[in-house]
Motif scaffolding. Structure first.
Motif, PDB file in Angstrom:
ATOM      1  N   UNK A  12      40.411   4.874 -75.315  1.00  0.00           N
ATOM      2  CA  UNK A  12      39.216   4.057 -75.116  1.00  0.00           C
ATOM      3  C   UNK A  12      39.198   3.382 -73.741  1.00  0.00           C
ATOM      4  N   UNK A  13      39.961   3.933 -72.818  1.00  0.00           N
ATOM      5  CA  UNK A  13      40.024   3.350 -71.477  1.00  0.00           C
ATOM      6  C   UNK A  13      39.556   4.390 -70.449  1.00  0.00           C
ATOM      7  N   UNK A  14      38.646   3.968 -69.581  1.00  0.00           N
ATOM      8  CA  UNK A  14      38.094   4.852 -68.558  1.00  0.00           C
ATOM      9  C   UNK A  14      38.296   4.200 -67.196  1.00  0.00           C
ATOM     10  N   UNK A  15      38.884   4.956 -66.278  1.00  0.00           N
ATOM     11  CA  UNK A  15      39.052   4.500 -64.901  1.00  0.00           C
ATOM     12  C   UNK A  15      38.363   5.506 -63.980  1.00  0.00           C
ATOM     13  N   UNK A  16      37.630   4.999 -62.991  1.00  0.00           N
ATOM     14  CA  UNK A  16      36.935   5.882 -62.062  1.00  0.00           C
ATOM     15  C   UNK A  16      36.872   5.221 -60.697  1.00  0.00           C
ATOM     16  N   UNK A  17      36.862   6.055 -59.649  1.00  0.00           N
ATOM     17  CA  UNK A  17      36.750   5.528 -58.285  1.00  0.00           C
ATOM     18  C   UNK A  17      36.006   6.529 -57.420  1.00  0.00           C
ATOM     19  N   UNK A  18      35.338   5.998 -56.402  1.00  0.00           N
ATOM     20  CA  UNK A  18      34.627   6.824 -55.425  1.00  0.00           C
ATOM     21  C   UNK A  18      34.839   6.193 -54.056  1.00  0.00           C
ATOM     22  N   UNK A  19      35.197   7.037 -53.094  1.00  0.00           N
ATOM     23  CA  UNK A  19      35.409   6.569 -51.722  1.00  0.00           C
ATOM     24  C   UNK A  19      34.824   7.592 -50.767  1.00  0.00           C
ATOM     25  N   UNK A  20      34.095   7.098 -49.746  1.00  0.00           N
ATOM     26  CA  UNK A  20      33.605   7.988 -48.713  1.00  0.00           C
ATOM     27  C   UNK A  20      32.101   8.152 -48.738  1.00  0.00           C
ATOM     28  N   UNK A  21      31.648   9.323 -48.278  1.00  0.00           N
ATOM     29  CA  UNK A  21      30.224   9.638 -48.166  1.00  0.00           C
ATOM     30  C   UNK A  21      29.961  10.994 -48.799  1.00  0.00           C
ATOM     31  N   UNK A  22      28.966  11.040 -49.677  1.00  0.00           N
ATOM     32  CA  UNK A  22      28.574  12.292 -50.318  1.00  0.00           C
ATOM     33  C   UNK A  22      27.102  12.531 -50.044  1.00  0.00           C
ATOM     34  N   UNK A  23      26.792  13.650 -49.400  1.00  0.00           N
ATOM     35  CA  UNK A  23      25.410  14.012 -49.082  1.00  0.00           C
ATOM     36  C   UNK A  23      24.899  15.000 -50.124  1.00  0.00           C
ATOM     37  N   UNK A  24      23.636  14.834 -50.507  1.00  0.00           N
ATOM     38  CA  UNK A  24      23.064  15.738 -51.503  1.00  0.00           C
ATOM     39  C   UNK A  24      23.078  17.182 -51.048  1.00  0.00           C
ATOM     40  N   UNK A  25      22.988  17.423 -49.744  1.00  0.00           N
ATOM     41  CA  UNK A  25      23.023  18.787 -49.250  1.00  0.00           C
ATOM     42  C   UNK A  25      24.341  19.483 -49.527  1.00  0.00           C
ATOM     43  N   UNK A  26      25.428  18.732 -49.628  1.00  0.00           N
ATOM     44  CA  UNK A  26      26.724  19.340 -49.938  1.00  0.00           C
ATOM     45  C   UNK A  26      26.744  19.865 -51.371  1.00  0.00           C
ATOM     46  N   UNK A  27      26.099  19.148 -52.273  1.00  0.00           N
ATOM     47  CA  UNK A  27      25.990  19.631 -53.647  1.00  0.00           C
ATOM     48  C   UNK A  27      25.126  20.881 -53.695  1.00  0.00           C
ATOM     49  N   UNK A  28      24.000  20.841 -52.963  1.00  0.00           N
ATOM     50  CA  UNK A  28      23.098  21.980 -52.965  1.00  0.00           C
ATOM     51  C   UNK A  28      23.783  23.233 -52.443  1.00  0.00           C
ATOM     52  N   UNK A  29      24.707  23.080 -51.509  1.00  0.00           N
ATOM     53  CA  UNK A  29      25.375  24.233 -50.918  1.00  0.00           C
ATOM     54  C   UNK A  29      26.378  24.880 -51.864  1.00  0.00           C
ATOM     55  N   UNK A  30      26.666  24.255 -52.993  1.00  0.00           N
ATOM     56  CA  UNK A  30      27.624  24.824 -53.940  1.00  0.00           C
ATOM     57  C   UNK A  30      26.957  25.483 -55.137  1.00  0.00           C
ATOM     58  N   UNK A  31      25.706  25.149 -55.411  1.00  0.00           N
ATOM     59  CA  UNK A  31      25.053  25.584 -56.641  1.00  0.00           C
ATOM     60  C   UNK A  31      24.083  26.727 -56.387  1.00  0.00           C
ATOM     61  N   UNK A  32      24.021  27.645 -57.347  1.00  0.00           N
ATOM     62  CA  UNK A  32      23.079  28.750 -57.234  1.00  0.00           C
ATOM     63  C   UNK A  32      21.649  28.269 -57.430  1.00  0.00           C
TER      64      UNK A  32
END
Length: 574
Positions: free
Chosen positions: A158-178
């Motif tokens: 029942x324990x959730x740990x999450x972290x995010x660091x840096x910069x994520x551009x939507x175009x990087x996601x688009x470049x991975x998906x069909x």
């Protein structure tokens, strides 16, 4: 024993695989406790890799390394089907991959450290560990010319740990998906959060995350766009500043904060929208859950606090509330919805709903004042009644219990008046007037109904019925007075109605004179019973004894007669 084998152009078929597994080259060494694989060039469908590693009997345990791997469209689709992942998550192929280490054993689960390269796109790195009670994404990196982001998460019990660091551009996601999502948006910051569902007071957050114009449709499977939002972790909670997002083209604004306390998370937020269409937001209704399971999952509530909601409209499948202004107050074992402003079908209905583990209480305050009747009555009755005119209504209603007993437990009073319009479709009145030929159904249809001057209804609710204390209808064809009850749960309504025709008396059979100061003469009337389904009742004639003082009093009060109406004593026949 030990055995060495050199493999050349070996092919094998396994039921678990979608096609033959081929080994073009490589070597294997078998011993009593383990097997060693050296540079096996394996291929299946349109996937290939160079594999090295060991497999031990004790455990058992498998540890591999993959090099010069490539995955094609056929293998990608098989992997998605195997994982039961939606097609929108299909990656662009061919993609190249390598895994420094993949290890599996029944006791330690799965561990992997791998890298995926997309042609002309970002490089994706992942290091994770999985066991039935633990998912530990130690590192997930996305890096290209526009993005350099590091994400990690750990889900254990029942324990959730999450972290995010840096910069994520939507175009990087688009470049991975069909299925390419919109090439826009950016998320940046340094943000960490820990959620402890067993002990919410131990949940913490740190840092700040900003998102602008980020399309998450590829992830959610629905059209979701975050216009902008700023998340700031406070020492004892989190704050959302100027959150703006859209779901299925429906826009929302969110602001507020959540704090952790010894009693659990407490939220104070405000959600605003120009309009909400619930069918587009909510998932399809599931099968009816078991009542005991539903109760155990809902209570106690995981969060407490207050959420204010303001919407230009809320669209239900059949009705539209416009506007909607309310607040939801949450306690551990109590939830209260206070609606300060809500209108539908021309009807204003502020209300309070209060839910506890075994009970629901609702209070409604209904009102209309000089509202057009045509649209309102059609909306409220689903088109079964069509009338024009102006309407006033006031009702104070309350119910308590659990479904399906809320209608049966309904109590309160209601009083309505409509005036100066036409009756176009109303089975209750139409059946009464057509019974003795005062107004025929054909005449009503040809003339687009008939005019009326006034109609009133006054009564209260009890035992699943509306008890009509006083009903009156005044038109150029007839005047009606009614009392009785309307069945809200079935077809057992029963009304006593006194009809005073205003057409030529001679052509109406069975009229009964009522003596009183009525325009200098006597009033004549027809008593009938209205029974069955109120939406289309059947009419039964009654005798003089059915004319009660209550029915006569309705005529006297409504018409403001100077004298008292009585039924003359009939003389016995000689």
């Amino acid at each position: 024993y030990e055995a060495d084998a050199t493999l050349r152009h070996v092919s094998m078929t396994l039921k678990a695989l979608p096609g033959p597994l081929g080994i073009a080259s490589g070597s294997m060494r078998f011993g009593r406790e383990s097997a060693r694989y050296e540079k096996l060039a394996v291929a299946m469908l349109d996937a290939r890799a160079l594999l090295s590693g060991t497999a031990t009997i004790q455990g058992p345990r498998i540890e591999l390394a993959l090099d010069q791997g490539e995955l094609g469209e056929k293998a990608m689709r098989w992997a998605l089907e195997l994982a039961k992942a939606p097609p929108r998550l299909e990656l662009i192929t061919p993609l190249r991959f390598a895994a420094r280490r993949i290890a599996w054993s029944p006791d330690e689960g799965l561990e992997a450290d791998a890298r995926i390269d997309f042609g002309g796109g970002p490089a994706l790195g992942v290091a994770l560990a999985w066991r039935p009670e633990l998912l530990d994404v130690r590192r997930l990196t996305i890096k290209d010319a526009r993005s350099d982001a590091l994400f990690s998460s750990r889900v254990a019990d029942k324990r959730i740990e999450a972290s995010f660091t840096g910069t994520l551009h939507g175009g990087s996601i688009a470049a991975m998906l069909k299925s390419t999502p919109a090439d826009s948006g950016i998320a940046q910051g340094d943000f960490r959060v820990t959620v402890d569902r067993a002990q919410p007071q131990n949940s913490i957050g740190e840092g700040r995350l900003q998102i602008q114009a980020l399309d998450l449709s590829w992830l959610t499977g629905r059209k979701v766009l975050i216009d902008r939002v700023s998340l700031t972790a406070l020492p004892d909670g989190m704050r959302v500043v100027d959150g703006r997002f859209a779901v299925e083209d429906q826009r929302f604004e969110l602001r507020g904060e959540g704090r952790r306390t010894p009693q659990g998370p407490v939220i104070h937020a405000r959600l605003e929208s120009p309009g909400i269409e619930l069918e587009r937001l909510l998932p399809p209704p599931a099968e009816k859950p078991d009542a005991a399971a539903e109760k155990s999952q809902l209570w106690p509530l995981p969060v407490t606090g207050r959420i204010e909601v303001r919407a230009g409209f809320v669209q239900f499948p059949r009705h539209r509330i416009e506007p909607f202004d309310g607040s939801l107050v949450l306690e551990a074992r109590r939830a209260r919805l206070e609606v300060k402003e809500a209108r539908t079908c021309g009807l204003s209905f502020p209300m309070e709903l209060e839910a506890v583990p075994d009970d629901l209480t609702a209070r409604l305050h209904l009102s209309m004042r000089d509202e057009p009747l045509a649209d309102a009555v059609g909306c409220l009755t689903g088109g079964r009644v069509a009338m024009t005119g102006k309407a006033d209504l006031r009702a104070e209603l309350q119910t308590r219990g659990r479904r399906p007993n809320l209608v049966r437990n309904l109590t309160g009073t209601a009083q309505a008046e409509v005036r100066d319009g036409r009756v176009k479709k109303f089975a209750l009145i139409g059946n009464i007037l057509a019974f003795r030929g005062i107004v025929s159904r054909e005449d009503m249809a040809k003339a687009d109904g008939f005019p009326y001057r006034r109609m009133i209804a006054k009564g209260h609710f009890a035992g699943g019925q509306f008890l009509l204390e006083e009903g009156f209808f005044d038109s150029s064809a007839a005047r009606l007075a009614a009392t009785g009850h309307v069945d809200l749960l079935g077809a057992n309504s029963r009304l006593s109605v006194l009809i005073a025709p205003l057409t030529t008396v001679e052509r109406i059979i069975g009229v009964i004179p009522l003596v009183g100061g009525v325009f200098g003469g006597a009033l004549v009337a027809l008593p009938v019973a209205v029974n069955g389904d109120i939406r289309d009742p059947f009419i039964v004639p009654l005798g003089p004894r059915a004319i009660t003082d209550q029915l006569l009093g309705i005529f006297e009060r409504t018409l403001k007669l100077p004298g008292k109406l009585v039924v003359p004593q009939q003389q016995p026949k000689p």
